[in-house]
Design a protein around this motif. Structure first.
Motif, PDB file in Angstrom:
ATOM      1  N   THR A   1      15.499  -2.356  17.714  1.00  0.00           N
ATOM      2  CA  THR A   1      16.539  -3.300  16.977  1.00  0.00           C
ATOM      3  C   THR A   1      15.642  -3.826  15.683  1.00  0.00           C
ATOM      4  O   THR A   1      14.805  -2.421  15.025  1.00  0.00           O
ATOM      5  N   THR A   2      16.147  -4.517  14.908  1.00  0.00           N
ATOM      6  CA  THR A   2      15.984  -4.581  13.695  1.00  0.00           C
ATOM      7  C   THR A   2      15.508  -5.881  12.948  1.00  0.00           C
ATOM      8  O   THR A   2      15.918  -7.191  14.178  1.00  0.00           O
ATOM      9  N   SER A   3      15.152  -6.523  12.513  1.00  0.00           N
ATOM     10  CA  SER A   3      14.490  -8.461  11.490  1.00  0.00           C
ATOM     11  C   SER A   3      16.469  -9.200  12.326  1.00  0.00           C
ATOM     12  O   SER A   3      16.408 -10.270  12.170  1.00  0.00           O
ATOM     13  N   VAL A   4      17.843  -8.229  11.707  1.00  0.00           N
ATOM     14  CA  VAL A   4      18.746  -8.570  12.558  1.00  0.00           C
ATOM     15  C   VAL A   4      18.434  -9.706  13.783  1.00  0.00           C
ATOM     16  O   VAL A   4      19.861 -10.570  13.910  1.00  0.00           O
ATOM     17  N   TYR A   5      18.105  -9.231  14.306  1.00  0.00           N
ATOM     18  CA  TYR A   5      17.565  -9.936  15.756  1.00  0.00           C
ATOM     19  C   TYR A   5      17.550 -11.358  16.278  1.00  0.00           C
ATOM     20  O   TYR A   5      18.375 -12.292  16.806  1.00  0.00           O
TER      21      TYR A   5
ATOM     22  N   ILE B   1      22.834  -4.185  16.165  1.00  0.00           N
ATOM     23  CA  ILE B   1      21.577  -4.423  16.336  1.00  0.00           C
ATOM     24  C   ILE B   1      20.759  -3.905  16.372  1.00  0.00           C
ATOM     25  O   ILE B   1      19.612  -3.800  16.510  1.00  0.00           O
ATOM     26  N   SER B   2      21.086  -2.457  16.978  1.00  0.00           N
ATOM     27  CA  SER B   2      20.514  -1.259  17.641  1.00  0.00           C
ATOM     28  C   SER B   2      19.369  -0.733  16.520  1.00  0.00           C
ATOM     29  O   SER B   2      20.439  -0.643  15.477  1.00  0.00           O
ATOM     30  N   SER B   3      18.764  -0.584  16.646  1.00  0.00           N
ATOM     31  CA  SER B   3      17.654   0.627  15.691  1.00  0.00           C
ATOM     32  C   SER B   3      17.230   2.335  17.133  1.00  0.00           C
ATOM     33  O   SER B   3      16.360   1.847  18.002  1.00  0.00           O
ATOM     34  N   ALA B   4      17.401   3.402  16.297  1.00  0.00           N
ATOM     35  CA  ALA B   4      16.249   4.027  16.805  1.00  0.00           C
ATOM     36  C   ALA B   4      14.481   3.547  17.059  1.00  0.00           C
ATOM     37  O   ALA B   4      14.331   2.813  16.094  1.00  0.00           O
ATOM     38  N   THR B   5      13.998   3.794  18.112  1.00  0.00           N
ATOM     39  CA  THR B   5      12.269   3.277  18.048  1.00  0.00           C
ATOM     40  C   THR B   5      11.168   3.827  17.678  1.00  0.00           C
ATOM     41  O   THR B   5      11.187   5.763  17.749  1.00  0.00           O
TER      42      THR B   5
ATOM     43  N   GLY C   1       1.179  -1.000   0.109  1.00  0.00           N
ATOM     44  CA  GLY C   1       0.008  -0.479   0.389  1.00  0.00           C
ATOM     45  C   GLY C   1       1.277   1.125  -0.415  1.00  0.00           C
ATOM     46  O   GLY C   1       0.270   2.463   0.548  1.00  0.00           O
ATOM     47  N   GLY C   2       1.303   1.505  -0.965  1.00  0.00           N
ATOM     48  CA  GLY C   2       2.734   2.250  -0.941  1.00  0.00           C
ATOM     49  C   GLY C   2       4.421   2.646  -0.182  1.00  0.00           C
ATOM     50  O   GLY C   2       4.690   3.279   0.501  1.00  0.00           O
ATOM     51  N   VAL C   3       3.855   1.641   1.587  1.00  0.00           N
ATOM     52  CA  VAL C   3       5.355   1.130   2.497  1.00  0.00           C
ATOM     53  C   VAL C   3       5.721   0.061   2.176  1.00  0.00           C
ATOM     54  O   VAL C   3       5.877  -1.015   2.226  1.00  0.00           O
ATOM     55  N   PRO C   4       7.379   0.547   1.996  1.00  0.00           N
ATOM     56  CA  PRO C   4       8.135  -0.161   1.927  1.00  0.00           C
ATOM     57  C   PRO C   4       7.992  -1.276   3.275  1.00  0.00           C
ATOM     58  O   PRO C   4       8.955  -0.935   4.031  1.00  0.00           O
ATOM     59  N   MET C   5       8.673  -2.033   2.820  1.00  0.00           N
ATOM     60  CA  MET C   5       8.040  -3.441   4.753  1.00  0.00           C
ATOM     61  C   MET C   5       9.414  -4.024   3.254  1.00  0.00           C
ATOM     62  O   MET C   5       9.522  -5.063   3.100  1.00  0.00           O
ATOM     63  N   SER C   6      10.310  -4.143   4.975  1.00  0.00           N
ATOM     64  CA  SER C   6      11.871  -5.288   4.566  1.00  0.00           C
ATOM     65  C   SER C   6      12.010  -6.404   5.978  1.00  0.00           C
ATOM     66  O   SER C   6      11.154  -6.366   6.721  1.00  0.00           O
ATOM     67  N   ALA C   7      12.346  -7.179   5.289  1.00  0.00           N
ATOM     68  CA  ALA C   7      12.629  -8.670   5.811  1.00  0.00           C
ATOM     69  C   ALA C   7      14.123  -8.850   5.288  1.00  0.00           C
ATOM     70  O   ALA C   7      14.425  -9.313   4.679  1.00  0.00           O
TER      71      ALA C   7
END
Length: 318
Positions: free
Chosen positions: A43-47, A208-212, A17-23
């Motif tokens: 964190t992100t999927s790299v967890y 593995i850190s990310s802003a939230t 729907g116009g939003v890029p979703m990554s994995a």
């Protein structure tokens, strides 16, 4: 069992729907089932694919056992980071997660079905997905590193940051810097809380850190009211895990039992205390043992589905 280090899980991005979703995706040709893994906060999927530690990777262990594993970057993380201010509605986040899974799998085989597992704040999205009407088709649910009552020290630290967490929403969804994403990051007491005791984790956990996204402050604030309401709507098997050294949530038999009791309409609820594990079960030294336990439950759910008659709402749909 040998856990292969190659091929490495692949990074994929799909448009929902116009939003890029990554994995990150660890795919096998004929999966026993598909496991969708939702990371926690900061964190992100790299967890789920511990850097430099393939033995601890859920993606690699799952693939070695015949499961396709999708570690999804939750809405507001990864590919959708720039869209965080548009994702404050939890229903929107559920739609994005389901849409991303459908796009990532498309015509690919799903085996016995899709199983959702999640850690910490990621459990909010997982239980919403399972409580949604689409959740009736899920194979099952695993939640870990969450609970109903926080430990006193965790309450003190998290309440001190309460306004800071809510600032993200008040600032139109802007992201907050990571304060507990990995050992060595800024964050003081919160970092120590999330990553203790340190001897339970590899010395080289990093990257593995990310802003939230700001909406997570609201999830944290209302979780004690949200979880019971959502849990009562879930009608698939549930597995609930805590580490024996859990530092945030009430743990032990009492903590496990009080959460398990919330899933009043689930056909089966199993609790598990992972020995030699802290809050971050999937990157600790015991991560492989934890992942094997969850994947064993997924296999049991697959067997149960094969033995059961097809639900009436799905008859003629295949």
């Amino acid at each position: 069992m040998t856990v292969p280090t190659e091929p490495r899980p692949g990074h994929r991005v799909v448009d929902v729907g116009g939003v890029p979703m990554s994995a990150l995706v660890g795919e096998v040709p004929r999966p026993r089932a598909v496991v969708v893994a939702l990371h926690g906060g900061a964190t992100t999927s790299v967890y789920y694919d511990a850097p430099n530690r393939p033995r601890l990777s859920l993606l690699r262990t799952g693939a070695a056992l015949g499961f396709t594993v999708i570690a999804l970057d939750r809405p507001g993380y990864g590919g959708s980071e720039a869209y965080a201010d548009r994702l404050t509605d939890p229903r929107r986040r559920v739609d994005l997660a389901y849409g991303a899974v459908d796009r990532l799998l498309e015509a690919r085989p799903r085996g016995a079905g899709v199983f959702v597992m999640a850690h910490s704040v990621g459990c909010a999205l997982a239980v919403r997905m399972a409580a949604d009407e689409r959740g009736a088709d899920l194979l099952g649910l695993e939640i870990a590193g969450t609970g109903l009552h926080r430990q006193p020290r965790a309450d003190e630290i998290l309440l001190a940051r309460h306004q800071d967490l809510l600032d993200g929403l008040e600032g139109r969804g802007r992201r907050r810097p990571a304060t507990a994403g990995a050992p060595g990051a800024a964050g003081g007491g919160l970092r120590d809380l999330i990553w203790g005791p340190r001897h339970l984790y590899p010395a080289d956990v990093a990257g593995i850190s990310s802003a939230t996204p700001g909406y997570e402050g609201v999830e944290v604030e209302h979780w004690r009211q949200t979880l019971p309401d959502l849990a009562a709507r879930i009608r698939v098997p549930v597995h609930y895990s805590l580490g024996d050294h859990e530092t945030v949530w009430r743990c032990g038999p009492v903590g496990l039992a009080e959460v398990a009791a919330l899933f009043t309409t689930s056909p089966r609820v199993v609790v598990h205390e992972q020995v030699n594990s802290g809050h971050n079960l999937s990157v600790g030294l015991s991560a492989r043992a934890y992942h094997l336990k969850v994947l064993s439950f997924v296999e049991e759910c697959a067997l149960a589905r094969e033995a059961a008659p097809l639900p009436s709402h799905r008859q003629g749909a295949l």
